[in-house]
Design an enzyme around this catalytic site. Structure first.
Site, PDB file in Angstrom:
ATOM      1  N   HIS A 163      98.947  59.918   8.341  1.00 35.62           N
ATOM      2  CA  HIS A 163      97.790  59.375   7.616  1.00 35.62           C
ATOM      3  C   HIS A 163      97.923  59.687   6.112  1.00 35.62           C
ATOM      4  CE1 HIS A 163      93.720  58.277   6.695  1.00 35.62           C
ATOM      5  NE2 HIS A 163      93.277  58.333   7.949  1.00 35.62           N
ATOM      6  N   GLU A 267      99.683  54.176   5.941  1.00 32.04           N
ATOM      7  CA  GLU A 267     100.020  55.089   7.038  1.00 32.04           C
ATOM      8  C   GLU A 267     101.040  54.459   7.994  1.00 32.04           C
ATOM      9  OE1 GLU A 267      96.211  56.111   8.821  1.00 32.04           O
ATOM     10  OE2 GLU A 267      95.248  55.492   6.949  1.00 32.04           O
TER      11      GLU A 267
END
EC number: 5.1.3.15
Length: 309
Positions: A163, A267
């Site tokens: 992330h 991500e």
């Protein structure tokens, strides 16, 4: 150089990697979480919220959280799974690294591992080993090598993402190239499927999308800083793009009201098609991020220098 230190503000253990040219990376054992990546001039390249909470069970807002065994709300577990808010260990006897490109010797690196405790087994009853090698290259590039091993007696299925929060000068002056014409799931419209129509992705409102079947190289161009992040990935077919914009930023306790202007999440992920491992099987993935000067012609990034290698 690899140095083990305690965070002066939080008392948490962390690892500092420094390559000879001066680029650095900082990894907290809490979450196996990369919380800083600086180039040779000391400029911070990752976004970390000024309101980030370094205290269990809260995940750290910014850097590179590890989302496992679930990305987002794609399952019954807590948002983004539990790996990002558990204490990892330094792996003193790691398995040999997989034969990905760019994993040569003599680069500063640290090997971390997460194994389930009784608490994790209560909510996700599968024995596993999650390994992460974080490495900083001779040109300052930041690499994460991930492997998941099934040590259980039955198969299990998971989704995964790194992330990554990138630091940008002004989100309205940022564009992403490499995802045009691809299908995406729009999390703002109940995961409805659309096709990207623009020649690049730009930002003037909240964005939360999962691009599917993405290329192995994506360019994130920061016009104000004349800098381009090049994200290369293997084993992670999807790419999540997220910026909360003003309204959602104000609703998050661990995020500054105006900080959305200076961050962008891109991500590397495996979300649409979950990964299933049989007992004894192993899954591997890799992400490398570099920051390079942007080259322009008629306002466009020189594709020969980034998207085409």
């Amino acid at each position: 150089m690899v140095e083990f230190v305690k965070d002066g503000a939080t008392g948490m253990e962390k690892v500092l990697l420094r390559e000879p040219g001066g680029a650095t990376a900082q990894i907290h054992l809490y979450g196996g979480h990369v919380t800083s990546w600086r180039n040779e001039r000391g400029e911070e390249l990752l976004f970390l919220s000024s309101k980030a909470i370094f205290k269990p069970p809260k995940a750290i807002r910014g850097g590179i959280p590890v989302c496992f065994p679930q990305f987002g709300g794609f399952g019954a577990l807590e948002q983004h799974g539990f790996a990002r808010n558990r204490m990892w260990a330094v792996d003193i006897n790691p398995p040999p690294p997989p034969p990905f490109a760019g994993t040569g010797p003599n680069k500063p690196y640290i090997d971390l591992v997460l194994k389930p405790s009784d608490d994790e087994l209560k909510i996700w009853p599968h024995n596993f080993e999650l390994y992460q090698r974080v490495m900083i290259g001779f040109n300052g590039e930041l690499t994460s090598i991930i492997r998941v091993r099934n040590t259980d007696t039955k198969p299990f299925t998971f989704t995964f993402a790194l992330h990554t929060y990138l630091s940008v000068s002004d989100i309205s002056e940022v564009r992403i190239e490499g995802l045009e014409t691809l299908d995406f799931l729009d999390n703002l419209q109940e995961k409805e499927r659309f096709t990207e129509q623009g020649d690049a992705i730009t930002f003037d409102s909240e964005v939360d999308r999962i691009y599917l079947g993405t290329p192995t190289k994506i360019a994130i161009i920061d016009h104000d800083k004349k800098r381009t992040f090049v994200l290369k990935k293997e084993g992670l077919p999807d790419a999540v793009v997220w910026n909360p914009w003003e309204k959602k930023a104000k609703a998050m306790a661990d995020f500054g009201d105006d900080e959305y202007k200076h961050m962008l999440c891109v991500e590397a992920a495996a979300v649409e098609k979950a990964i299933t491992l049989k007992p004894g099987e192993e899954w591997k993935a890799r992400q490398e991020i570099s920051a390079v000067p942007s080259s322009y012609f008629s306002g466009q990034l020189d594709p020969c220098k980034v998207l085409n290698g």
